[in-house]
Design a protein around this motif. Structure first.
Motif, PDB file in Angstrom:
ATOM      1  N   SER A   5       1.610  -7.586  -5.953  1.00  0.00           N
ATOM      2  CA  SER A   5       0.993  -8.864  -5.601  1.00  0.00           C
ATOM      3  C   SER A   5      -0.460  -8.617  -5.192  1.00  0.00           C
ATOM      4  O   SER A   5      -0.910  -7.472  -5.070  1.00  0.00           O
ATOM      5  CB  SER A   5       1.757  -9.534  -4.465  1.00  0.00           C
ATOM      6  OG  SER A   5       1.566  -8.813  -3.257  1.00  0.00           O
ATOM      7  N   ILE A   6      -1.175  -9.681  -4.955  1.00  0.00           N
ATOM      8  CA  ILE A   6      -2.579  -9.570  -4.558  1.00  0.00           C
ATOM      9  C   ILE A   6      -2.706  -8.848  -3.229  1.00  0.00           C
ATOM     10  O   ILE A   6      -3.660  -8.109  -2.985  1.00  0.00           O
ATOM     11  CB  ILE A   6      -3.252 -10.973  -4.531  1.00  0.00           C
ATOM     12  CG1 ILE A   6      -4.763 -10.859  -4.288  1.00  0.00           C
ATOM     13  CG2 ILE A   6      -2.634 -11.839  -3.450  1.00  0.00           C
ATOM     14  CD1 ILE A   6      -5.516 -10.304  -5.433  1.00  0.00           C
ATOM     15  N   VAL A  10      -5.125  -5.693  -2.034  1.00  0.00           N
ATOM     16  CA  VAL A  10      -6.036  -5.819  -0.896  1.00  0.00           C
ATOM     17  C   VAL A  10      -5.847  -4.645   0.056  1.00  0.00           C
ATOM     18  O   VAL A  10      -6.820  -4.054   0.542  1.00  0.00           O
ATOM     19  CB  VAL A  10      -5.828  -7.171  -0.172  1.00  0.00           C
ATOM     20  CG1 VAL A  10      -6.560  -7.205   1.159  1.00  0.00           C
ATOM     21  CG2 VAL A  10      -6.265  -8.318  -1.059  1.00  0.00           C
ATOM     22  N   VAL A  11      -4.602  -4.280   0.311  1.00  0.00           N
ATOM     23  CA  VAL A  11      -4.320  -3.147   1.200  1.00  0.00           C
ATOM     24  C   VAL A  11      -4.843  -1.852   0.584  1.00  0.00           C
ATOM     25  O   VAL A  11      -5.465  -1.029   1.268  1.00  0.00           O
ATOM     26  CB  VAL A  11      -2.809  -3.064   1.509  1.00  0.00           C
ATOM     27  CG1 VAL A  11      -2.469  -1.774   2.227  1.00  0.00           C
ATOM     28  CG2 VAL A  11      -2.369  -4.266   2.318  1.00  0.00           C
ATOM     29  N   VAL A  12      -4.627  -1.663  -0.710  1.00  0.00           N
ATOM     30  CA  VAL A  12      -5.105  -0.449  -1.391  1.00  0.00           C
ATOM     31  C   VAL A  12      -6.633  -0.384  -1.330  1.00  0.00           C
ATOM     32  O   VAL A  12      -7.208   0.670  -1.042  1.00  0.00           O
ATOM     33  CB  VAL A  12      -4.602  -0.405  -2.852  1.00  0.00           C
ATOM     34  CG1 VAL A  12      -5.312   0.685  -3.649  1.00  0.00           C
ATOM     35  CG2 VAL A  12      -3.103  -0.207  -2.880  1.00  0.00           C
ATOM     36  N   LEU A  13      -7.295  -1.498  -1.573  1.00  0.00           N
ATOM     37  CA  LEU A  13      -8.758  -1.536  -1.510  1.00  0.00           C
ATOM     38  C   LEU A  13      -9.261  -1.228  -0.106  1.00  0.00           C
ATOM     39  O   LEU A  13     -10.225  -0.478   0.064  1.00  0.00           O
ATOM     40  CB  LEU A  13      -9.270  -2.903  -1.969  1.00  0.00           C
ATOM     41  CG  LEU A  13     -10.784  -3.103  -1.939  1.00  0.00           C
ATOM     42  CD1 LEU A  13     -11.461  -2.132  -2.896  1.00  0.00           C
ATOM     43  CD2 LEU A  13     -11.135  -4.531  -2.288  1.00  0.00           C
ATOM     44  N   ALA A  14      -8.596  -1.762   0.901  1.00  0.00           N
ATOM     45  CA  ALA A  14      -8.996  -1.497   2.287  1.00  0.00           C
ATOM     46  C   ALA A  14      -8.846  -0.021   2.622  1.00  0.00           C
ATOM     47  O   ALA A  14      -9.723   0.578   3.265  1.00  0.00           O
ATOM     48  CB  ALA A  14      -8.164  -2.348   3.242  1.00  0.00           C
ATOM     49  N   ILE A  15      -7.783   0.609   2.180  1.00  0.00           N
ATOM     50  CA  ILE A  15      -7.572   2.043   2.445  1.00  0.00           C
ATOM     51  C   ILE A  15      -8.629   2.877   1.737  1.00  0.00           C
ATOM     52  O   ILE A  15      -9.191   3.811   2.311  1.00  0.00           O
ATOM     53  CB  ILE A  15      -6.147   2.453   2.032  1.00  0.00           C
ATOM     54  CG1 ILE A  15      -5.132   1.798   2.978  1.00  0.00           C
ATOM     55  CG2 ILE A  15      -5.996   3.970   2.037  1.00  0.00           C
ATOM     56  CD1 ILE A  15      -3.697   1.969   2.545  1.00  0.00           C
ATOM     57  N   VAL A  16      -8.935   2.536   0.501  1.00  0.00           N
ATOM     58  CA  VAL A  16      -9.961   3.275  -0.255  1.00  0.00           C
ATOM     59  C   VAL A  16     -11.315   3.142   0.426  1.00  0.00           C
ATOM     60  O   VAL A  16     -12.062   4.121   0.556  1.00  0.00           O
ATOM     61  CB  VAL A  16     -10.006   2.789  -1.723  1.00  0.00           C
ATOM     62  CG1 VAL A  16     -11.226   3.315  -2.443  1.00  0.00           C
ATOM     63  CG2 VAL A  16      -8.745   3.214  -2.457  1.00  0.00           C
TER      64      VAL A  16
END
Length: 72
Positions: A5-6, A10-16
């Motif tokens: 899901s979106i 968002v969580v993956v982008l925040a971690i990166v």
């Protein structure tokens, strides 16, 4: 439930972003674009033809052979 899901993205982008930081990711993107541009330029380079490659390799092997003879 098979696809992300979106909120997963968002969580993956925040971690990166936390790991690498925005400045480092910007440099990475810039370097990637620069290397792609150079690769495309090399692929479109008209100066290198099979005849020139063969003559360059022949000259290089002649140079190596001459240096080997001078060592003996």
């Amino acid at each position: 439930m098979g696809a992300f899901s979106i909120w997963h993205w968002v969580v993956v982008l925040a971690i990166v972003l936390l790991l690498f930081g925005p400045g480092r990711l910007g440099n990475l993107g810039r370097d990637l674009g620069k290397s792609i541009k150079e690769f495309k330029g090399a692929m479109n380079d008209k100066d290198i033809t099979p005849d020139k490659i063969d003559s360059q390799s022949t000259q290089a092997s002649a140079t190596v052979n001459q240096s080997e003879k001078s060592k003996v």
